[in-house]
Design a protein around this motif. Structure first.
Motif, short mmCIF file in Angstrom:
data_model
loop_
_atom_site.label_atom_id
_atom_site.label_comp_id
_atom_site.label_asym_id
_atom_site.label_seq_id
_atom_site.Cartn_x
_atom_site.Cartn_y
_atom_site.Cartn_z
N LEU A 1 0.84 -1.19 0.00
CA LEU A 1 0.00 0.00 0.00
C LEU A 1 0.88 1.25 0.00
O LEU A 1 1.90 1.31 0.69
CB LEU A 1 -0.90 0.01 1.23
N LYS A 2 0.48 2.25 -0.77
CA LYS A 2 1.31 3.45 -0.93
C LYS A 2 1.64 4.11 0.40
O LYS A 2 2.75 4.59 0.61
CB LYS A 2 0.61 4.45 -1.86
N GLU A 3 0.67 4.14 1.31
CA GLU A 3 0.91 4.79 2.59
C GLU A 3 1.90 4.02 3.46
O GLU A 3 2.46 4.57 4.40
CB GLU A 3 -0.40 5.01 3.35
N LEU A 4 2.12 2.73 3.13
CA LEU A 4 3.05 1.92 3.90
C LEU A 4 4.44 1.84 3.27
O LEU A 4 5.38 1.38 3.91
CB LEU A 4 2.50 0.49 4.06
N GLN A 5 4.58 2.29 2.02
CA GLN A 5 5.86 2.14 1.32
C GLN A 5 7.02 2.87 2.00
O GLN A 5 8.12 2.31 2.10
CB GLN A 5 5.71 2.58 -0.14
N PRO A 6 6.83 4.11 2.51
CA PRO A 6 7.96 4.74 3.22
C PRO A 6 8.40 3.95 4.45
O PRO A 6 9.59 3.82 4.72
CB PRO A 6 7.39 6.12 3.62
N ASN A 7 7.44 3.40 5.19
CA ASN A 7 7.78 2.59 6.36
C ASN A 7 8.49 1.30 5.95
O ASN A 7 9.43 0.86 6.61
CB ASN A 7 6.52 2.24 7.16
N MET A 8 8.01 0.71 4.86
CA MET A 8 8.63 -0.51 4.35
C MET A 8 10.10 -0.26 4.02
O MET A 8 10.98 -1.04 4.40
CB MET A 8 7.87 -0.97 3.10
N LEU A 9 10.36 0.82 3.32
CA LEU A 9 11.73 1.15 2.93
C LEU A 9 12.59 1.45 4.15
O LEU A 9 13.75 1.02 4.23
CB LEU A 9 11.71 2.35 1.98
N ASP A 10 12.03 2.17 5.11
CA ASP A 10 12.78 2.50 6.32
C ASP A 10 13.21 1.26 7.08
O ASP A 10 14.36 1.14 7.52
CB ASP A 10 11.93 3.41 7.22
N ILE A 11 12.30 0.28 7.22
CA ILE A 11 12.63 -0.94 7.94
C ILE A 11 13.66 -1.76 7.15
O ILE A 11 14.60 -2.32 7.73
CB ILE A 11 11.36 -1.77 8.21
#
Length: 291
Positions: free
Chosen positions: A130-140
């Motif tokens: 989900l687009k809203e989760l992509q920044p968090n995904m990349l950070d982790i």
């Protein structure tokens, strides 16, 4: 396809990394024994094949490659491509299925407070975060990276990770949650549509929430949550709307009495039907028919 993990035991992270491919590079050909390979593309695209099935993994998408299956790059990257990857493992059993496994929500009993029943984790093999989760995904992914491969510099660098092991595994499970949530968005959308179609077929009947939940093997509260998220209405409100819409149509297209139409569309009380119809449409059934 979904990967179904029987738990406990839970799968666990081995190592995370990041690779930078030049235009013209492709993923190597290999078979990993016992180890899962999770790929998440941050920039560009990868052309992959696993056991004869081909995947194009673009920005924001993921692909999970199960162990003991041949996978390889089918085509060279057309642009510079950056992707994160992690290897994980499970000592438990896993299987592949075209549909996810839904574990029913069982009300906790006092006799079950000291023993956890087996459950399942269902992960789609391929999809989009989900687009809203992509920044968090990349950070982790950045936090757990210990191996950096750069084809431009022809280098492979290893680094120590100072994050405690428990925290690393917690981050890993957060990633799996993001993958599951991205899949659940599609599943819940489809499940809500299926429930709506069921209500449309049975709106004349005296359905209660328990009947609907049992038909789909869902918990009643989950049925309400699905429908309110998709249609902003409860099951009862949807049934009422369907009955009124069908009645409004019959008032125009048939010569049946208003009382008969009320009964044909699931209303057992003609007076209640009239009051509800006027509240919804602003006119009585008789006025609607004359219009």
């Amino acid at each position: 396809m979904y990967l179904i993990f029987s738990c406990p035991p839970l799968p666990y992270l081995i190592v995370g990394g990041m690779s930078t491919f030049r235009s013209g590079d492709r993923h190597l050909r290999r078979t990993l024994t016992h180890t899962f390979d999770l790929i998440y593309v941050h920039q560009g695209e990868l052309f992959m094949e696993e056991d004869g099935q081909q995947f194009t993994v673009t920005t924001g998408q993921f692909l999970i490659l199960p162990p003991n299956r041949l996978h390889r790059g089918t085509k060279a990257c057309r642009t510079e491509t950056i992707f994160h990857w992690l290897h994980f493992y499970t000592t438990g059993s896993f299987s592949c299925s075209e549909t996810p496994v839904r574990d029913s929500n069982v009300i906790q009993k006092s006799s079950q407070q000291f023993e956890k029943k087996p459950f399942h984790i269902s992960l789609p093999q391929y999809g989009s975060i989900l687009k809203e989760l992509q920044p968090n995904m990349l950070d982790i992914m950045e936090q757990i990276t210990q191996v950096r491969i750069d084809r431009k510099e022809n280098s492979k660098r290893f680094s120590d990770n100072t994050i405690p092991q428990l925290k690393l595994q917690q981050l890993f499970f957060t990633l799996l949650t993001y993958i599951g949530e991205s899949s659940a968005e599609i599943q819940s959308h489809d499940a809500a549509a299926e429930i709506f179609a069921f209500l449309n077929d049975h709106y004349k009947e005296s359905l209660c929430l328990t009947d609907i939940a049992e038909h789909f093997s869902f918990h009643p509260s989950y049925v309400i949550r699905l429908l309110k998220k998709r249609y902003q209405k409860t099951p009862g409100q949807i049934i009422q709307q369907l009955r009124l819409e069908k009645a409004a149509q019959l008032l125009i297209t048939s010569n049946s009495s208003i009382q008969t139409i009320a009964y044909e569309t699931g209303f057992n009380d003609g007076g209640y039907f009239t009051r509800l119809f006027k509240r919804h449409y602003g006119v009585t059934p008789h006025q609607w028919r004359n219009k």
